[in-house]
Design a protein around this motif. Sequence first.
Motif, PDB file in Angstrom:
ATOM      1  N   CYS A  31       0.806  -1.227   0.000  1.00 22.73           N
ATOM      2  CA  CYS A  31       0.000   0.000   0.000  1.00 22.73           C
ATOM      3  C   CYS A  31       0.842   1.283   0.000  1.00 22.73           C
ATOM      4  O   CYS A  31       0.651   2.140  -0.856  1.00 22.73           O
ATOM      5  N   HIS A  35      -5.232  -1.626  -5.091  1.00 21.01           N
ATOM      6  CA  HIS A  35      -5.637  -0.421  -4.363  1.00 21.01           C
ATOM      7  C   HIS A  35      -6.414   0.465  -5.320  1.00 21.01           C
ATOM      8  O   HIS A  35      -5.855   0.924  -6.315  1.00 21.01           O
ATOM      9  N   HIS A  93      -8.612  -1.460  -0.371  1.00 23.36           N
ATOM     10  CA  HIS A  93      -7.548  -2.470  -0.498  1.00 23.36           C
ATOM     11  C   HIS A  93      -8.248  -3.804  -0.745  1.00 23.36           C
ATOM     12  O   HIS A  93      -9.170  -4.150  -0.019  1.00 23.36           O
ATOM     13  N   ASP A 150      -2.501  -8.003  -5.368  1.00 20.23           N
ATOM     14  CA  ASP A 150      -2.867  -6.854  -4.543  1.00 20.23           C
ATOM     15  C   ASP A 150      -3.490  -5.738  -5.379  1.00 20.23           C
ATOM     16  O   ASP A 150      -3.066  -5.500  -6.510  1.00 20.23           O
TER      17      ASP A 150
HETATM   18 ZN   LIG Z   1      -3.200  -2.434   0.904  1.00 20.44          ZN
END
Ligand SMILES: [Zn+2]
Length: 486
Positions: A189, A240, A365, A238
């Motif tokens: 992040c 965002h 997220h 992942d």
């Molecule tokens: Zn994250």
Amino acid sequence: MKIEKLLSKLGKVLDSGEREEMKWFDVDTAPLTKDDYSKLESNFKEAGGFVKIINAGSSLNKDTKKEVQRVWLVSFKNQKDLDKWSQEFEEKKKKDHRYIGEQLDWFHVQEDILGPGLPLLHPKGMIIRNGLIDLIREVNAKLGAEEIWTPHISRCDLWKISGHYEHYKNKMFMWEQDGEEWGIKAMNCPMHFQVYRFKPKSYKDLPVRYAEFATVYRKEQSGELHGLSRVWSLTQDDHHFIINPDQIEGEVTKIIDAARKVYDLFGFEYKIKLATKPEDSMGDAKLWDVAQDGLKNALTKLGVEYSLNEGDGSFYGPKIDIYVKDNMARWWQLTTIQLDFFMPDNFKMVYTDEKGKQQMPVVIHFAILGSLERFMSIIIEQNAGRLPLWLAPVQLRVLPISEAQEEYAQGLVNEMRGLGVRAEMVTEGTLGKRIRNSEMEKVAVTAVVGDKEVQANSISVRGKETMTREDFKEKILLAIMDRSDF
Ligand SMILES: [Zn+2]
């Protein structure tokens, strides 16, 4: 000499009196063979002991730095208990992804020299991983997510802003170099936020959707490490998404819809939990309401059932947890969709609204597969190593009955390879043995060709009727493309 050394060491280990527990000892001998195992077991039996050697391999003695053999074994009071245990162990092993991975040459974990919790993927394991990445890349294209890449290490300054330095330090690998503190990333992040911040953003730029297949490192307790499912190095799919509060419902709807299509592919059932505002929360009360309504509306719009975990959200935002059930009735928490009002503030992320005023965005997220490594362990175990055709490291194996059909079989393999199918021909050994091996090696489709097939330009697929070459080609390609059954 080797056996004597082992026997004396083994005697000492067993004299400790404990039974039916896996244990290991190191001994300074040449590498052990399967023959040594059985010699040792029968020698011990003569002396009235019942042991089963499970495994042995080279290991580095920490003090002397010399290579020794580490022997794993389990011991029993009588033959009956030993037999019962051995039988159960063999059955269990067949469904254990660690055993399957090593057996099929897909991956292994090497504690000595390398370290614990750091799996190595072999070429065939990499095919599986890449197949999963391709799947998520397609999802990303539909969601409008764009891939970025961020480095594995950074100054600790970054982790100080994100708060990980203070709250997550014991799980991070950190060191000092040239008077500065550095850390290996345990999450992505903070780096993704730097990409967002690089250029000023206006309301027209939102949603900004970043995705990364990123390996992060987390120092789990070594006793908790397990194959691919609990590791130190894990790769997240992942994401965002950086949005304004009005975009929460729309984005979350699309994310959940994409996630459930992925679960369907693997035959997973799923259940959804929505965790709401806890007592000690931060951020604007109105923002919490908008966010929670957005999440609820998304779930309602999709017509999915969910349960409410009142007050169970993080202090920085509500979240949706999705649990999936594999075909062994095991539940896994796979996907979390976490809203975040805190990090945008921490990292001073802003955008300019229609009136030219600076506003703070909201971050979502999420990861659909979670960790690629853990996901691999789940799908490998749920069918004892048998993967769907589109993901199988070997998709097609062609077995000519005799030399006379080799040319035809090779031609077929070449043609299929040209079309992108992972195909191979095996000629060594009797047909029966080759069929059994194909089964054992979890080949997705096994085809046999004899004179009849060569003459008719056809192919005989195991478990199916004979089909023409054209028909076969079309069916297998379609199944791979659709990620469906053949
Ligand atoms: Zn994250």
